[in-house]
Design a protein around this motif. Structure first.
Motif, short mmCIF file in Angstrom:
data_model
loop_
_atom_site.label_atom_id
_atom_site.label_comp_id
_atom_site.label_asym_id
_atom_site.label_seq_id
_atom_site.Cartn_x
_atom_site.Cartn_y
_atom_site.Cartn_z
N THR A 1 0.83 -1.21 0.00
CA THR A 1 0.00 0.00 0.00
C THR A 1 0.86 1.25 0.00
O THR A 1 0.60 2.19 -0.76
CB THR A 1 -0.95 0.01 1.22
OG1 THR A 1 -1.79 -1.15 1.15
CG2 THR A 1 -1.79 1.26 1.26
N GLN A 2 1.89 1.26 0.82
CA GLN A 2 2.79 2.41 0.86
C GLN A 2 3.51 2.61 -0.47
O GLN A 2 3.67 3.74 -0.93
CB GLN A 2 3.81 2.26 1.99
CG GLN A 2 3.21 2.41 3.37
CD GLN A 2 4.18 2.03 4.46
OE1 GLN A 2 5.02 1.12 4.30
NE2 GLN A 2 4.08 2.70 5.60
N ILE B 1 1.09 4.31 -2.80
CA ILE B 1 0.94 5.73 -2.46
C ILE B 1 2.17 6.52 -2.92
O ILE B 1 2.05 7.61 -3.48
CB ILE B 1 0.71 5.91 -0.94
CG1 ILE B 1 -0.60 5.28 -0.52
CG2 ILE B 1 0.79 7.37 -0.53
CD1 ILE B 1 -1.84 5.89 -1.12
N GLN C 1 1.93 6.98 -6.55
CA GLN C 1 0.87 7.93 -6.85
C GLN C 1 1.30 9.37 -6.54
O GLN C 1 0.79 10.31 -7.13
CB GLN C 1 -0.38 7.57 -6.03
CG GLN C 1 -1.62 8.31 -6.40
CD GLN C 1 -2.81 7.87 -5.56
OE1 GLN C 1 -2.71 6.97 -4.72
NE2 GLN C 1 -3.93 8.52 -5.76
N TYR D 1 7.37 10.36 4.86
CA TYR D 1 6.16 9.55 4.69
C TYR D 1 6.21 8.21 5.41
O TYR D 1 5.29 7.86 6.15
CB TYR D 1 5.87 9.35 3.20
CG TYR D 1 4.74 8.38 2.95
CD1 TYR D 1 3.43 8.73 3.28
CD2 TYR D 1 4.97 7.11 2.43
CE1 TYR D 1 2.38 7.84 3.08
CE2 TYR D 1 3.94 6.22 2.23
CZ TYR D 1 2.65 6.59 2.56
OH TYR D 1 1.62 5.70 2.38
N GLN E 1 -0.41 9.12 7.26
CA GLN E 1 -0.32 8.42 5.98
C GLN E 1 -1.69 8.36 5.30
O GLN E 1 -1.80 8.50 4.09
CB GLN E 1 0.27 7.03 6.17
CG GLN E 1 1.76 7.06 6.45
CD GLN E 1 2.40 5.71 6.45
OE1 GLN E 1 1.85 4.73 5.94
NE2 GLN E 1 3.61 5.62 7.00
N ALA F 1 -2.76 9.94 1.67
CA ALA F 1 -3.48 9.19 0.62
C ALA F 1 -4.70 9.98 0.17
O ALA F 1 -4.99 10.05 -1.04
CB ALA F 1 -3.88 7.81 1.13
N ASN G 1 -5.72 12.02 -3.69
CA ASN G 1 -6.94 11.80 -4.47
C ASN G 1 -7.42 13.06 -5.16
O ASN G 1 -8.25 13.01 -6.06
CB ASN G 1 -8.05 11.22 -3.60
CG ASN G 1 -7.80 9.77 -3.25
OD1 ASN G 1 -7.25 9.03 -4.05
ND2 ASN G 1 -8.19 9.38 -2.06
#
Length: 91
Positions: free
Chosen positions: A12-13, A16, A19, A39, A47, A51, A55
């Motif tokens: 997941t990290q 991110i 992204q 981060y 965190q 995220a 978005n």
């Protein structure tokens, strides 16, 4: 301070972090130093706020960093202020 390079990111990290690469120089000015230095060491709450921040569309983020608008989420607004402080403390 723990070196972020010694922390193994979760899947997941990693997503991110990928992204976070926006490609807009003005945004990278604020986001890149945070990703590289803070981060992975941030709390779960921070965190999650990061995220949420990612978005947003680039034009919105630019307005946030320029102080012309702020996001509705207080934790994201707080994080934007932190990123700005970190960036200017470095200069």
């Amino acid at each position: 301070m723990t070196d972020s390079m010694n922390i193994e990111p979760t899947a997941t990290q990693r997503r991110i972090i990928y992204q976070a690469r926006r490609g807009l120089k003005e945004l990278d000015f604020y986001i890149d130093p945070y990703v590289k230095l803070h981060y992975l060491q941030a709390s779960d709450e921070e965190q999650a706020a990061f995220a949420t921040l990612l978005n947003y569309e680039d034009p919105d983020l630019l307005l946030f960093f320029l102080g012309q608008e702020m996001p509705q989420e207080p934790e994201v607004a707080e994080l934007i202020n932190k990123l700005k402080e970190l960036r200017y403390a470095k200069d």
